[in-house]
Scaffold this active site. Structure first.
Site, PDB file in Angstrom:
ATOM      1  N   LEU A   6       0.832  -1.230   0.063  1.00  0.00           N
ATOM      2  CA  LEU A   6      -0.107  -0.021  -0.086  1.00  0.00           C
ATOM      3  C   LEU A   6       0.739   1.255   0.126  1.00  0.00           C
ATOM      4  O   LEU A   6       1.675   1.427   0.926  1.00  0.00           O
ATOM      5  CB  LEU A   6      -0.859   0.077   1.249  1.00  0.00           C
ATOM      6  CG  LEU A   6      -1.838  -1.147   1.498  1.00  0.00           C
ATOM      7  CD1 LEU A   6      -2.986  -0.876   2.575  1.00  0.00           C
ATOM      8  CD2 LEU A   6      -2.523  -1.836   0.151  1.00  0.00           C
ATOM      9  N   ALA A   7       0.883   2.092  -1.112  1.00  0.00           N
ATOM     10  CA  ALA A   7       1.455   3.393  -1.105  1.00  0.00           C
ATOM     11  C   ALA A   7       0.750   4.252  -1.777  1.00  0.00           C
ATOM     12  O   ALA A   7       1.190   5.236  -2.562  1.00  0.00           O
ATOM     13  CB  ALA A   7       2.647   3.061  -2.030  1.00  0.00           C
ATOM     14  N   ARG A  13       2.081  15.111   6.466  1.00  0.00           N
ATOM     15  CA  ARG A  13       3.203  15.554   7.279  1.00  0.00           C
ATOM     16  C   ARG A  13       4.677  15.781   6.892  1.00  0.00           C
ATOM     17  O   ARG A  13       5.529  16.098   7.481  1.00  0.00           O
ATOM     18  CB  ARG A  13       3.071  15.079   8.638  1.00  0.00           C
ATOM     19  CG  ARG A  13       1.736  15.252   9.471  1.00  0.00           C
ATOM     20  CD  ARG A  13       2.128  14.660  10.946  1.00  0.00           C
ATOM     21  NE  ARG A  13       1.572  13.417  10.835  1.00  0.00           N
ATOM     22  CZ  ARG A  13       2.042  12.507  11.893  1.00  0.00           C
ATOM     23  NH1 ARG A  13       2.950  12.747  12.467  1.00  0.00           N
ATOM     24  NH2 ARG A  13       1.512  11.252  11.878  1.00  0.00           N
ATOM     25  N   TYR A  98       3.458  -2.187   3.635  1.00  0.00           N
ATOM     26  CA  TYR A  98       3.099  -0.956   3.459  1.00  0.00           C
ATOM     27  C   TYR A  98       4.401  -0.103   2.867  1.00  0.00           C
ATOM     28  O   TYR A  98       5.586  -0.304   3.202  1.00  0.00           O
ATOM     29  CB  TYR A  98       2.841  -0.312   4.790  1.00  0.00           C
ATOM     30  CG  TYR A  98       1.307  -0.835   5.431  1.00  0.00           C
ATOM     31  CD1 TYR A  98       0.408  -0.047   5.123  1.00  0.00           C
ATOM     32  CD2 TYR A  98       1.532  -2.150   5.992  1.00  0.00           C
ATOM     33  CE1 TYR A  98      -0.967  -0.850   5.613  1.00  0.00           C
ATOM     34  CE2 TYR A  98       0.213  -2.635   6.114  1.00  0.00           C
ATOM     35  CZ  TYR A  98      -1.154  -2.127   6.192  1.00  0.00           C
ATOM     36  OH  TYR A  98      -1.999  -2.650   6.478  1.00  0.00           O
ATOM     37  N   GLU A 153     -10.027   0.316  15.506  1.00  0.00           N
ATOM     38  CA  GLU A 153      -9.221   1.455  15.417  1.00  0.00           C
ATOM     39  C   GLU A 153      -9.470   2.201  16.649  1.00  0.00           C
ATOM     40  O   GLU A 153     -10.439   2.334  17.178  1.00  0.00           O
ATOM     41  CB  GLU A 153      -9.753   2.169  14.107  1.00  0.00           C
ATOM     42  CG  GLU A 153      -9.399   1.389  12.765  1.00  0.00           C
ATOM     43  CD  GLU A 153      -8.184   0.794  12.500  1.00  0.00           C
ATOM     44  OE1 GLU A 153      -6.992   1.867  12.490  1.00  0.00           O
ATOM     45  OE2 GLU A 153      -7.554  -0.305  12.660  1.00  0.00           O
ATOM     46  N   ASN A 226       6.069   9.070   8.574  1.00  0.00           N
ATOM     47  CA  ASN A 226       4.883   9.958   8.523  1.00  0.00           C
ATOM     48  C   ASN A 226       5.447  11.393   8.230  1.00  0.00           C
ATOM     49  O   ASN A 226       4.659  12.278   8.285  1.00  0.00           O
ATOM     50  CB  ASN A 226       3.843  10.035   9.482  1.00  0.00           C
ATOM     51  CG  ASN A 226       3.064   8.563   9.653  1.00  0.00           C
ATOM     52  OD1 ASN A 226       2.408   8.267   8.352  1.00  0.00           O
ATOM     53  ND2 ASN A 226       3.345   7.887  10.588  1.00  0.00           N
ATOM     54  N   TYR A 365      45.873  17.760 -12.870  1.00  0.00           N
ATOM     55  CA  TYR A 365      44.443  17.238 -13.423  1.00  0.00           C
ATOM     56  C   TYR A 365      45.215  16.265 -14.415  1.00  0.00           C
ATOM     57  O   TYR A 365      45.722  16.541 -15.331  1.00  0.00           O
ATOM     58  CB  TYR A 365      43.575  18.222 -14.249  1.00  0.00           C
ATOM     59  CG  TYR A 365      42.662  17.739 -14.909  1.00  0.00           C
ATOM     60  CD1 TYR A 365      41.667  17.084 -14.311  1.00  0.00           C
ATOM     61  CD2 TYR A 365      42.384  18.157 -16.375  1.00  0.00           C
ATOM     62  CE1 TYR A 365      40.672  16.612 -15.082  1.00  0.00           C
ATOM     63  CE2 TYR A 365      41.454  17.532 -17.038  1.00  0.00           C
ATOM     64  CZ  TYR A 365      40.499  16.670 -16.441  1.00  0.00           C
ATOM     65  OH  TYR A 365      39.342  15.966 -17.047  1.00  0.00           O
ATOM     66  N   ALA A 422      60.400  21.458 -16.371  1.00  0.00           N
ATOM     67  CA  ALA A 422      59.183  22.064 -15.610  1.00  0.00           C
ATOM     68  C   ALA A 422      58.641  23.288 -16.632  1.00  0.00           C
ATOM     69  O   ALA A 422      59.611  23.999 -17.201  1.00  0.00           O
ATOM     70  CB  ALA A 422      59.877  22.498 -14.194  1.00  0.00           C
ATOM     71  N   ARG A 439      60.461  26.317 -23.273  1.00  0.00           N
ATOM     72  CA  ARG A 439      60.490  27.283 -22.127  1.00  0.00           C
ATOM     73  C   ARG A 439      61.629  28.452 -22.607  1.00  0.00           C
ATOM     74  O   ARG A 439      62.408  28.210 -23.072  1.00  0.00           O
ATOM     75  CB  ARG A 439      61.200  26.675 -20.813  1.00  0.00           C
ATOM     76  CG  ARG A 439      61.056  27.349 -19.484  1.00  0.00           C
ATOM     77  CD  ARG A 439      61.968  27.032 -18.319  1.00  0.00           C
ATOM     78  NE  ARG A 439      61.818  25.743 -18.006  1.00  0.00           N
ATOM     79  CZ  ARG A 439      62.579  25.109 -17.141  1.00  0.00           C
ATOM     80  NH1 ARG A 439      63.816  25.706 -17.139  1.00  0.00           N
ATOM     81  NH2 ARG A 439      62.371  24.076 -16.507  1.00  0.00           N
TER      82      ARG A 439
END
Ligand code: UD1
Ligand code: MG
Length: 458
Positions: A6-7, A13, A98, A153, A226, A365, A422, A439
């Site tokens: 059951l859904a 709430r 449920y 109930e 709930n 990277y 480098a 460089r």
């Protein structure tokens, strides 16, 4: 057996646009937990009753083994189960679950099914110190353990009935042909004007059908969600269960209250996990892996003896045995590291294969790259993989040395044992075994003076 979940309720709430049962617990919709538990019981029919939230539920959950029946309007739990009637096979019992009771355990359901057999109505009940709000189990001789006669109930109960502490969890197993008959005969003549599923109990008793009960291993299995407060409470219960299971398997957790597993975490022997680690999807940690504080690891495999230092983010990656990652490393999808690879702080690796014993220890990277063995990648090295339209690959062969602050403008290849000075901007392939450098020559200007501040003239 048949299973009905059951859904259809709206979950007012929760204060949310999202249907209640789609809110995640441990990264998976509430109802997803219930579906998975139901599947573990190998049902012949699995039917979900939905309503609030329109077609979002069937669209989100769509799977070959699921039937969906819409309940519109929602006239009560009995009315909800009725919507599943056309799907239910009369020759097998029907288990009712449920969608907002996510932690129900397979073992407790198996117990309920076992006592139900093929012809009994079997109810999962618990005793609560404060039974307020729940349907009460009314037994013969009132509370003294006689046979179950009916469920009343809260809103329909007398003072004396409200004193009963044995309550209906809602979960039950019923023989299917009689269930359909009982449901068809329900009335909504009660305090809430609803068709109560619980009214089938008195009907079963009237027909001489045995009504029996079983109890779950723990009350929390039967708790429903709930509100966001209850959602958070069940999340903690679930996480502490996961943490306990890991520790029972030998995993060392610095603090079992500070680990979150949102998926499946498989650990070898002598794994240790520091605080605030989050695991998502399918994660495997091989023997002897250690995970530092504040790491997020998702859909990844970490090899034997690897050390993941604090603050790493690892997503869809493979880390080889004895590797060292972090602190502050980011492995993105397709990062595939072999044995003893070192990836240090502020290094990002994406869609890149890195062979054994290679190192990128600082600020780099490495994207769309193939890196050989024993390669050293200096600080500040960038694979310039994107020309603004297309991605290109960088290949770095075994034993290469990449100097700091190098840009590898892909597609480009660095040969075996090559050295890049480098600051190199590499735009064409660097040959094996030689020094390549781009460089400008360093110059010193003789007699150069810094400018001096000029006095303002007025
Ligand atoms: C129900 C039981 C009560 C039990 C309690 C346990 C009935 C009449 N009462 O009460 O005995 O102690 O659960 O939590 O069954 N739903 C639908 N369609 C509907 C109504 C409900 O799908 O028309 C779903 C809800 O989404 C929810 C579940 O059924 O998941 C239970 O409904 P809810 O209204 O919360 O039942 P309770 O009044 O709590
Ligand atoms: Mg209710």
């Amino acid at each position: 057996m048949n299973v009905v979940i059951l859904a259809a309720g709206m979950g007012k709430r929760m204060q949310s646009e999202l249907p209640k049962v789609l809110h995640p617990l441990a990264g998976k919709p509430l109802v997803g937990h219930v579906i998975d538990t139901a599947r573990a019981l190998a049902p012949s029919t699995l039917c979900i009753i939905y309503g609030h939230g329109g077609e979002l539920l069937p669209e989100t959950l769509k799977a070959e083994d699921l039937h969906f029946a819409r309940q519109e309007p929602q006239l009560g739990t009995g009315h909800a189960v009725s919507q599943a009637a056309p799907f239910l096979n009369d020759d097998a019992p029907t288990l009712i679950l449920y969608g907002d009771v996510p932690l129900i355990a397979q073992q407790s359901l198996q117990r309920l099914l076992d006592i139900a057999g093929s012809d009994k109505l079997s109810i999962l009940t618990v005793n609560l110190e404060d039974p307020t709000g729940y349907g009460r189990i009314v037994r013969e001789n009132f509370g003294s353990g006689g046979n179950i006669q009916r469920i009343v109930e809260q809103k329909d109960a007398t003072e004396a009935e409200r004193a009963i502490v044995e309550v209906n969890t809602g979960i039950m197993v019923a023989p299917t042909a009689p269930l359909k008959r009982w449901l068809a005969g329900l009335s909504n003549d009660n305090a809430q004007g609803e068709y109560y599923l619980t009214d089938i109990v008195a009907r079963a008793v009237a027909e001489g059908v045995d009504v029996v009960s079983a109890q779950p291993d723990a009350v929390w299995e039967t708790l429903g969600v709930n509100s966001k407060v209850q959602l958070a409470q069940l999340e903690r219960i679930h996480q502490s269960n996961v943490a306990r299971r890991l520790m029972e398997q030998g995993v060392t957790l610095s603090d079992p209250a500070r680990i979150d597993v949102r998926g499946t975490l498989v650990c070898g022997r002598d794994v240790s996990i520091d605080i605030n680690a989050i695991f998502e999807g399918n994660v495997e940690l091989a023997d002897g892996v250690s995970v530092g504080a504040n790491c997020i690891i998702r859909n990844s495999r970490i090899g034997r003896g690897a050390v993941i230092k604090p603050f790493c983010h690892i997503d869809d990656a493979i880390v080889g045995p004895e590797s060292q990652i972090g602190p502050y490393a980011r492995l993105r999808p397709g990062a595939d590291l072999a044995e003893d690879v070192h990836i240090g702080n502020f290094v990002e690796v994406k869609n890149a294969k890195i062979a054994a014993h290679s190192k990128a220890n600082h600020l780099a990277y490495i994207g769309d790259a193939t890196v050989g063995s024993r390669v050293n990648i200096g600080a500040g090295t960038i694979c310039c993989n994107y020309d603004g339209v297309n991605k290109h690959r960088t290949v770095i062969e075994d034993d290469a040395f990449i100097g700091s602050d190098t840009q590898l403008v892909a597609p480009v290849r660095v040969g075996k044992g090559a050295t890049l000075g480098a600051g190199t901007t590499l735009t064409s392939d660097a040959p094996d075994g030689q020094l390549t450098i781009s460089r400008p020559k360093q110059v010193t200007i003789p007699g150069w003076r810094r400018p001096v501040k000029q006095k303002k003239q007025d």
